[in-house]
Motif scaffolding. Structure first.
Motif, PDB file in Angstrom:
ATOM      1  N   ALA A   1      -2.955   5.614   4.544  1.00  0.00           N
ATOM      2  CA  ALA A   1      -2.682   4.558   3.558  1.00  0.00           C
ATOM      3  C   ALA A   1      -3.760   4.530   2.485  1.00  0.00           C
ATOM      4  O   ALA A   1      -4.958   4.693   2.777  1.00  0.00           O
ATOM      5  CB  ALA A   1      -2.615   3.206   4.252  1.00  0.00           C
ATOM      6  N   THR A   2      -3.303   4.331   1.270  1.00  0.00           N
ATOM      7  CA  THR A   2      -4.191   4.305   0.107  1.00  0.00           C
ATOM      8  C   THR A   2      -3.731   3.184  -0.814  1.00  0.00           C
ATOM      9  O   THR A   2      -2.651   2.628  -0.633  1.00  0.00           O
ATOM     10  CB  THR A   2      -4.118   5.656  -0.643  1.00  0.00           C
ATOM     11  OG1 THR A   2      -2.747   6.041  -0.707  1.00  0.00           O
ATOM     12  CG2 THR A   2      -4.919   6.737   0.053  1.00  0.00           C
ATOM     13  N   LYS A   3      -4.560   2.896  -1.820  1.00  0.00           N
ATOM     14  CA  LYS A   3      -4.174   1.838  -2.765  1.00  0.00           C
ATOM     15  C   LYS A   3      -2.908   2.229  -3.503  1.00  0.00           C
ATOM     16  O   LYS A   3      -2.725   3.394  -3.875  1.00  0.00           O
ATOM     17  CB  LYS A   3      -5.306   1.602  -3.764  1.00  0.00           C
ATOM     18  CG  LYS A   3      -6.414   0.761  -3.205  1.00  0.00           C
ATOM     19  CD  LYS A   3      -7.309   0.244  -4.311  1.00  0.00           C
ATOM     20  CE  LYS A   3      -8.354  -0.680  -3.723  1.00  0.00           C
ATOM     21  NZ  LYS A   3      -9.166  -1.344  -4.741  1.00  0.00           N
ATOM     22  N   LYS A   4      -2.084   1.255  -3.731  1.00  0.00           N
ATOM     23  CA  LYS A   4      -0.793   1.505  -4.372  1.00  0.00           C
ATOM     24  C   LYS A   4      -0.964   2.110  -5.758  1.00  0.00           C
ATOM     25  O   LYS A   4      -1.727   1.606  -6.575  1.00  0.00           O
ATOM     26  CB  LYS A   4      -0.033   0.184  -4.461  1.00  0.00           C
ATOM     27  CG  LYS A   4       1.444   0.394  -4.429  1.00  0.00           C
ATOM     28  CD  LYS A   4       2.186  -0.874  -4.057  1.00  0.00           C
ATOM     29  CE  LYS A   4       3.666  -0.616  -4.087  1.00  0.00           C
ATOM     30  NZ  LYS A   4       4.088   0.448  -3.179  1.00  0.00           N
ATOM     31  N   GLY A   5      -0.262   3.217  -5.984  1.00  0.00           N
ATOM     32  CA  GLY A   5      -0.275   3.852  -7.302  1.00  0.00           C
ATOM     33  C   GLY A   5      -1.562   4.579  -7.633  1.00  0.00           C
ATOM     34  O   GLY A   5      -1.787   4.962  -8.779  1.00  0.00           O
TER      35      GLY A   5
ATOM     36  N   TRP B   1       0.847  -1.202   0.000  1.00  0.00           N
ATOM     37  CA  TRP B   1       0.000   0.000   0.000  1.00  0.00           C
ATOM     38  C   TRP B   1       0.874   1.240   0.000  1.00  0.00           C
ATOM     39  O   TRP B   1       2.028   1.211   0.425  1.00  0.00           O
ATOM     40  CB  TRP B   1      -0.908   0.017   1.255  1.00  0.00           C
ATOM     41  CG  TRP B   1      -1.724  -1.235   1.337  1.00  0.00           C
ATOM     42  CD1 TRP B   1      -2.853  -1.535   0.621  1.00  0.00           C
ATOM     43  CD2 TRP B   1      -1.441  -2.397   2.142  1.00  0.00           C
ATOM     44  NE1 TRP B   1      -3.277  -2.802   0.937  1.00  0.00           N
ATOM     45  CE2 TRP B   1      -2.444  -3.358   1.858  1.00  0.00           C
ATOM     46  CE3 TRP B   1      -0.466  -2.716   3.070  1.00  0.00           C
ATOM     47  CZ2 TRP B   1      -2.478  -4.605   2.468  1.00  0.00           C
ATOM     48  CZ3 TRP B   1      -0.487  -3.971   3.683  1.00  0.00           C
ATOM     49  CH2 TRP B   1      -1.483  -4.893   3.386  1.00  0.00           C
ATOM     50  N   ASP B   2       0.295   2.345  -0.474  1.00  0.00           N
ATOM     51  CA  ASP B   2       1.008   3.624  -0.401  1.00  0.00           C
ATOM     52  C   ASP B   2       0.751   4.267   0.955  1.00  0.00           C
ATOM     53  O   ASP B   2      -0.383   4.229   1.459  1.00  0.00           O
ATOM     54  CB  ASP B   2       0.517   4.574  -1.502  1.00  0.00           C
ATOM     55  CG  ASP B   2       1.094   4.226  -2.855  1.00  0.00           C
ATOM     56  OD1 ASP B   2       2.164   3.582  -2.893  1.00  0.00           O
ATOM     57  OD2 ASP B   2       0.489   4.594  -3.867  1.00  0.00           O
ATOM     58  N   PHE B   3       1.784   4.854   1.524  1.00  0.00           N
ATOM     59  CA  PHE B   3       1.661   5.601   2.774  1.00  0.00           C
ATOM     60  C   PHE B   3       2.127   7.025   2.542  1.00  0.00           C
ATOM     61  O   PHE B   3       3.091   7.248   1.803  1.00  0.00           O
ATOM     62  CB  PHE B   3       2.533   4.974   3.876  1.00  0.00           C
ATOM     63  CG  PHE B   3       1.989   3.692   4.428  1.00  0.00           C
ATOM     64  CD1 PHE B   3       1.182   3.681   5.554  1.00  0.00           C
ATOM     65  CD2 PHE B   3       2.273   2.488   3.803  1.00  0.00           C
ATOM     66  CE1 PHE B   3       0.678   2.492   6.060  1.00  0.00           C
ATOM     67  CE2 PHE B   3       1.770   1.291   4.301  1.00  0.00           C
ATOM     68  CZ  PHE B   3       0.965   1.293   5.433  1.00  0.00           C
ATOM     69  N   THR B   4       1.471   7.965   3.207  1.00  0.00           N
ATOM     70  CA  THR B   4       1.942   9.345   3.142  1.00  0.00           C
ATOM     71  C   THR B   4       3.172   9.492   4.038  1.00  0.00           C
ATOM     72  O   THR B   4       3.504   8.584   4.813  1.00  0.00           O
ATOM     73  CB  THR B   4       0.865  10.315   3.665  1.00  0.00           C
ATOM     74  OG1 THR B   4       0.606  10.013   5.046  1.00  0.00           O
ATOM     75  CG2 THR B   4      -0.414  10.230   2.847  1.00  0.00           C
TER      76      THR B   4
END
Ligand code: GLU
Length: 292
Positions: A257-261, A131-134
């Motif tokens: 956290a958000t969906k990757k990409g 996952w993407d994290f800030t």
């Protein structure tokens, strides 16, 4: 305005509250494949949220200061709730909160039931694969809560004890690592990449629970002798007859956290960068007493 979400009903997680942004403008299976959280289309997800008119965020509901739902009013409050609300405002949409736990948050993000997790979610190298994290907006530490009557005072006293942790949390690995670093246990067989709380039994062992209230009950009944997680999460369970072990360890950096990409990853990162710069995060820390 209050509405029951389909998801909450399915998971019996409690109420989801939908609030107009203009009025009150809010397991994690570590062994996911690298693209488990990928968004189908980078630009389209933000457009879809705008079209829907609602940003759906997974927040904690029993973590005062971060994500807490008042049982009497159903109202959510906390730094992560306010950040979610501010992000929805930026997008010009309402915000809908879904209560999540460490065990449920990533599955809900992967399935698309929520657009973002804002739930004391620690950034780790393993999680960043999925996952993407800030950029982090807060740093906490892991602590250990015990019954005063147990006489346990320090990490060394945990030798041979059973510790309650949440499924999908960083807690067990952090505790074992801290005990190894303090030379309380020798660390033979410890591998940060393959560590499994369910099978670890060298010097200390773990029972995993679906949520924190269950661990608190297990501590009272003596099913576990200690309760280990981030201190911010433990605070609400630190009653008069309980105390923290003297050590705290393993800095936990929280990120959205958000969906990757996904497009949401970009929006969330830009927002956090802005809030760190303009003092919003500092103000919210003070508002919720998290700056002490
Ligand atoms: N912050 C830790 C984690 O992300 C503790 C679990 C939790 O957030 O509930 O694993």
């Amino acid at each position: 305005m209050k509405k029951w979400s389909k998801l909450s009903k399915i998971l019996t997680l409690g109420v989801t509250v939908l609030m107009a942004a203009s009025i009150f403008a809010g397991c994690g299976d570590e062994k996911k494949s690298a693209d488990s959280g990928k968004s189908s289309n980078v630009a389209e997800d933000v457009a879809a949220i705008k079209k829907r008119g609602v940003l759906r965020v997974g927040v904690k509901n029993v973590t005062k200061g971060f994500g807490y739902q008042d049982p009497a009013t159903g109202k959510f409050s906390g730094l992560e709730v306010d950040l979610s609300e501010a992000l929805a405002k930026k997008l010009g949409v309402d915000v809908e909160y879904t209560p999540v736990t460490a065990a449920t948050r990533t599955a809900l993000l992967d399935s698309g039931d929520i657009d973002m997790v804002a739930a004391t979610f620690t950034i780790t190298p393993e999680r960043k694969n999925s996952w993407d994290f800030t950029t982090p907006y807060y740093t906490d530490h892991v602590g250990v809560l015990v019954e005063k009557a147990s006489g346990l005072k320090s990490l060394a006293d945990l030798k041979g004890k059973v510790v309650g942790v949440s499924s999908g949390s960083t807690s067990a690995k952090a505790l074992v690592k801290a005990m190894i670093d303090a030379k309380i246990i020798d660390g033979e067989g410890f591998d940060s990449k393959t560590f499994d709380a369910a099978t670890w039994n060298k010097g200390v062992s773990f029972k995993q629970y679906a949520d924190y209230p269950a661990i608190s009950t297990a501590l009272t009944s003596g099913e576990v002798q200690a309760f280990c997680v981030d201190k911010s999460i433990l605070a609400i369970y630190c009653t008069d007859d309980r105390t923290f072990l003297k050590e705290q360890f393993a800095p936990q950096e929280y990120g959205l956290a958000t969906k990757k990409g996904s497009g949401m990853s970009k929006v969330a990162e830009e927002a956090v960068q802005g809030w760190l710069k303009d003092g919003t995060i500092k103000k919210l820390e003070a508002k919720y007493g998290l700056d002490k």
